[in-house]
Design an enzyme around this catalytic site. Structure first.
Site, PDB file in Angstrom:
ATOM      1  N   LYS A 196       0.802  -1.237   0.000  1.00  0.00           N
ATOM      2  CA  LYS A 196       0.000   0.000   0.000  1.00  0.00           C
ATOM      3  C   LYS A 196       0.829   1.277   0.000  1.00  0.00           C
ATOM      4  CE  LYS A 196      -3.263  -2.521   2.880  1.00  0.00           C
ATOM      5  NZ  LYS A 196      -3.977  -2.569   4.142  1.00  0.00           N
ATOM      6  N   ASP A 231      -6.099  -6.724   9.751  1.00  0.00           N
ATOM      7  CA  ASP A 231      -7.424  -6.100   9.641  1.00  0.00           C
ATOM      8  C   ASP A 231      -8.477  -7.080   9.133  1.00  0.00           C
ATOM      9  OD1 ASP A 231      -6.285  -6.195   7.091  1.00  0.00           O
ATOM     10  OD2 ASP A 231      -7.241  -4.353   6.430  1.00  0.00           O
TER      11      ASP A 231
END
Length: 463
Positions: A196, A231
């Site tokens: 990311k 997550d």
């Protein structure tokens, strides 16, 4: 004499008219050739991005093969299939005060949650969301974790007296860390690699819980990390708290990942005692999935080669929010360079990587106005391309549709692969077992094409 002059004038006028007509015809032929070339690029993109049912089944089957390989041994597959050390998921009976730190990408959240048990449910929830400055995403480990710990301390300092703990009792923190981590226990794990857009070299190979703990001590914050979860594992746990039939969780946001509940006996690389529950949550890190069946284009290859992690996260680069707009930009740039799609001059801003963000792509894709006024505005505001024709704007929308349809259908194929692996891909007559898939992420929530395609999935989607 006058007659000859008139004839001469008429001849000149005729010649001029013929020349003008020829120029118009020539210009039209040139425009037609340009348009044909542009449409050829679009057609090729559509063909290369094709996701017929047969190909999607091949992708799902390839996912199953890689899942088996990743569970068999470390390094056995591009899929890490990380053991989460979570062998019991919430039941809905949990009570008490809980803190959480959710580091998911370019932002992180600090949360305080009060759970009231079976009848009380979620009593209270407060959170703050903080953006991470770009320089910290490529800086040092200390700089990043000091910044996070300082915001965490600020959040605690602002809470009311009702949240004060008895003397000697530490606040406990659940740390959701949305990057590939090799866990060694429920509260420790080393960073495998960044994704990311992060690239902090001195953090790779380090225990992220230890790094955060040191930063909290530097801030004078008396708090202990009691659990480290990805997550996606957190989404699975949160879904299980509300829906007892949740077995799979998928994140579709800036990045993408999946986690699911696996039988502990189906994990050959697990060498410890089998958990009493007989189950283990697996963090797949499916963004790194790769297969010859994935419909890759020249634009995907070029984007991958120029990325911070070439050769990695190929599946994520096809389906996640960080990359969709960039793929569309690259196609438009080729059309501008090779087919003069936006005129004789290639728009300079179109050459800027990642200038076209996926939220803007989504807005253009779902423009329902008859003249596509939103597409016109986005092209002008973001790319500084003005005076686009309706025909041109329709082509832009079609490109958005091609890229988003590929991404959403591949995500659905990935989910099918997981369901096949755990034997829940078909529903037999009289079978009352339900499978709920917990979904999270801005791409799924806000991009209509994704929610539409995944909403058609035969298994229940919850978010």
């Amino acid at each position: 004499m006058e007659k000859k002059v008139v004839v001469a004038v008429l001849c000149v006028a005729a010649v001029a008219g013929a020349v003008a007509t020829a120029a118009v015809v020539k210009r039209k032929m040139k425009m037609d050739r340009r348009w044909a070339k542009a449409m050829e690029i679009v057609k090729e993109m559509q063909e290369k991005c094709g996701t017929p049912i047969g190909k999607l089944k091949q992708v799902a089957d390839a996912m199953v093969v890689e899942m088996h390989a990743g569970l068999a041994s470390e390094g056995g597959s591009k899929l890490k299939m990380l053991i989460s050390y979570v062998d019991n998921l919430p039941t809905g009976d949990e009570k008490g005060l809980f803190y959480a730190l959710d580091l998911g990408g370019t932002n992180f959240r600090v949360l305080r949650v009060q759970l009231g048990g079976k009848d009380g449910g979620l009593v209270n929830q407060e959170f703050t969301e903080v953006s991470i400055p770009p320089n910290l995403m490529i800086g040092t480990s200390d700089a990043l974790f000091d910044y996070i710990a300082a915001e965490l301390a600020k959040f605690i300092a602002q809470e009311g007296q009702e949240f004060e703990l008895p003397p000697g009792r530490q606040r406990e923190l659940g740390f959701t860390f949305s990057f590939p981590v090799m866990q060694t226990s429920i509260a420790s794990g080393t960073l495998v690699r960044w994704t990311k857009g992060f690239s902090i070299d001195d953090a790779v190979g380090q225990d992220v819980v230890a790094e955060l703990t040191k930063a909290m001590k530097r801030q004078g914050l008396d708090m202990r990390v009691s659990a480290l979860v990805n997550d996606t594992v957190g989404t699975l746990a949160g879904g299980k708290y509300s829906y007892k039939d949740v077995a799979v969780a998928v994140i579709l946001g800036t990045g993408s990942n999946a986690a699911y509940v696996e039988s502990a006996q189906a994990i050959p690389k697990w060498h410890g005692d089998l958990p009493k529950s007989g189950e283990m949550v697996i963090n797949m890190e499916w963004g790194n999935f790769r297969s010859s069946h994935l419909p890759l284009t020249e634009y995907d290859h070029a984007m991958d080669n120029e990325s911070l992690n070439p050769g990695e996260q190929i599946f994520e680069k096809l389906i996640s929010g960080m990359y969709l707009g960039e793929i569309v930009r690259r196609v438009l740039l080729k059309m501008a360079e090779e087919a003069a799609f936006f005129g004789d001059i290639v728009p300079p801003r179109l050459k800027t990587p990642f200038i076209l963000r996926t939220p803007d792509m989504s807005a253009m894709h779902h423009d329902t106005s008859s003249d596509l006024i939103l597409v016109e505005k986005k092209m002008k505001d973001i790319l500084e391309i003005g005076n686009t024709s309706l025909q041109t704007r329709k082509v832009v929308v079609e490109l958005c549709n091609i890229v988003a349809t590929r991404g959403s259908r591949l995500a659905a194929a990935g989910i099918l692969g997981i369901l096949k692996k755990i034997g829940r891909d078909t529903v037999k007559d009289g079978d009352e077992q339900k499978t709920v898939i917990a979904m999270d992420g801005g791409l799924f929530e806000h991009y209509g094409e994704y929610s539409k395609v995944l909403g058609e999935h035969p298994h229940r989607i919850a978010w």
